[in-house]
Design a protein around this motif. Sequence first.
Motif, PDB file in Angstrom:
ATOM      1  N   VAL A 231     -95.223  75.425 -18.749  1.00  0.00           N
ATOM      2  CA  VAL A 231     -94.658  73.996 -19.359  1.00  0.00           C
ATOM      3  C   VAL A 231     -96.006  74.139 -20.949  1.00  0.00           C
ATOM      4  O   VAL A 231     -95.806  73.603 -21.553  1.00  0.00           O
ATOM      5  N   GLU A 232     -97.477  75.179 -20.417  1.00  0.00           N
ATOM      6  CA  GLU A 232     -98.164  75.792 -21.283  1.00  0.00           C
ATOM      7  C   GLU A 232     -97.622  75.957 -22.612  1.00  0.00           C
ATOM      8  O   GLU A 232     -98.227  76.388 -23.647  1.00  0.00           O
TER       9      GLU A 232
ATOM     10  N   ALA B 228     -99.273  63.499 -18.819  1.00  0.00           N
ATOM     11  CA  ALA B 228     -97.825  63.521 -18.146  1.00  0.00           C
ATOM     12  C   ALA B 228     -98.358  62.552 -16.777  1.00  0.00           C
ATOM     13  O   ALA B 228     -98.127  60.945 -16.868  1.00  0.00           O
TER      14      ALA B 228
ATOM     15  N   ALA C 132     -89.012  61.193 -17.188  1.00  0.00           N
ATOM     16  CA  ALA C 132     -89.745  61.990 -17.957  1.00  0.00           C
ATOM     17  C   ALA C 132     -91.226  62.370 -17.497  1.00  0.00           C
ATOM     18  O   ALA C 132     -91.340  64.188 -18.333  1.00  0.00           O
ATOM     19  N   ALA C 133     -92.045  61.582 -17.747  1.00  0.00           N
ATOM     20  CA  ALA C 133     -93.372  61.820 -17.147  1.00  0.00           C
ATOM     21  C   ALA C 133     -93.579  62.589 -15.706  1.00  0.00           C
ATOM     22  O   ALA C 133     -93.983  63.806 -15.692  1.00  0.00           O
TER      23      ALA C 133
ATOM     24  N   TRP D  48     -90.733  63.801 -14.506  1.00  0.00           N
ATOM     25  CA  TRP D  48     -90.494  66.072 -14.387  1.00  0.00           C
ATOM     26  C   TRP D  48     -91.351  66.789 -15.139  1.00  0.00           C
ATOM     27  O   TRP D  48     -91.340  68.016 -15.014  1.00  0.00           O
ATOM     28  N   LEU D  49     -92.526  66.196 -16.704  1.00  0.00           N
ATOM     29  CA  LEU D  49     -93.597  67.122 -17.062  1.00  0.00           C
ATOM     30  C   LEU D  49     -94.186  67.672 -15.738  1.00  0.00           C
ATOM     31  O   LEU D  49     -95.515  68.405 -16.319  1.00  0.00           O
TER      32      LEU D  49
ATOM     33  N   LEU E  92     -95.655  75.517 -25.148  1.00  0.00           N
ATOM     34  CA  LEU E  92     -94.684  73.785 -25.848  1.00  0.00           C
ATOM     35  C   LEU E  92     -95.527  74.707 -27.308  1.00  0.00           C
ATOM     36  O   LEU E  92     -97.223  75.015 -27.362  1.00  0.00           O
TER      37      LEU E  92
ATOM     38  N   LYS F 200     -92.119  70.635 -13.223  1.00  0.00           N
ATOM     39  CA  LYS F 200     -91.098  71.384 -14.081  1.00  0.00           C
ATOM     40  C   LYS F 200     -91.626  72.271 -13.839  1.00  0.00           C
ATOM     41  O   LYS F 200     -93.322  73.147 -13.882  1.00  0.00           O
TER      42      LYS F 200
ATOM     43  N   VAL G  59    -100.502  69.686 -20.573  1.00  0.00           N
ATOM     44  CA  VAL G  59     -99.736  68.574 -20.666  1.00  0.00           C
ATOM     45  C   VAL G  59     -99.737  67.908 -19.278  1.00  0.00           C
ATOM     46  O   VAL G  59     -98.990  66.795 -19.594  1.00  0.00           O
ATOM     47  N   ARG G  60    -100.073  68.726 -18.667  1.00  0.00           N
ATOM     48  CA  ARG G  60     -98.885  67.703 -17.490  1.00  0.00           C
ATOM     49  C   ARG G  60    -100.471  66.622 -17.142  1.00  0.00           C
ATOM     50  O   ARG G  60     -99.982  65.272 -16.557  1.00  0.00           O
TER      51      ARG G  60
END
Length: 147
Positions: free
Chosen positions: A60-61, A7, A49-50, A52-53, A63, A56, A3-4
């Motif tokens: 986050v993993e 992003a 938003a990117a 923030w991802l 999801l 964050k 995710v990172r």
Amino acid sequence: MYVRIFAAVWLLVCALLAVVAWGFQAPFSYDPVGPRAYPLLLLFLMATAAIWLIYKPGDVEELPISWSLARKVAIFVIALFAYGLLFEPLGFVVSTTLVGFGLGMLFKGRLLPSLASGLLMGALLYGLFDYLLDVPLPLGLLAFLEN
């Protein structure tokens, strides 16, 4: 982790697109803010938003990403691409109605509410942009309704 990485790549894409959007010039001034304000605003929101991802706190993993969700996202992107291609030939109202209905059905909406929301979205947004904001939109198949 993924995710990172996504992003970070998306943040880079937003920065490159912002450089492109900054060069948007209109041959004549029909809008006080010019043609670059809308794309730059959207790119700013996506970049925020990117960021923030990327930063964050928390996990986050975790999801819930599945193949059915990935398929829906792919169909969603294809639908938006088709919307962009059919925008002028079909017109704003028809193309917005079709994409609103299709996306409503994609995310398990019922038939009549999806159709009604697509039609209302197309008609009301056309009225908002064309009459209130004075932004001309193509009528396409409904051009016979024009005076």
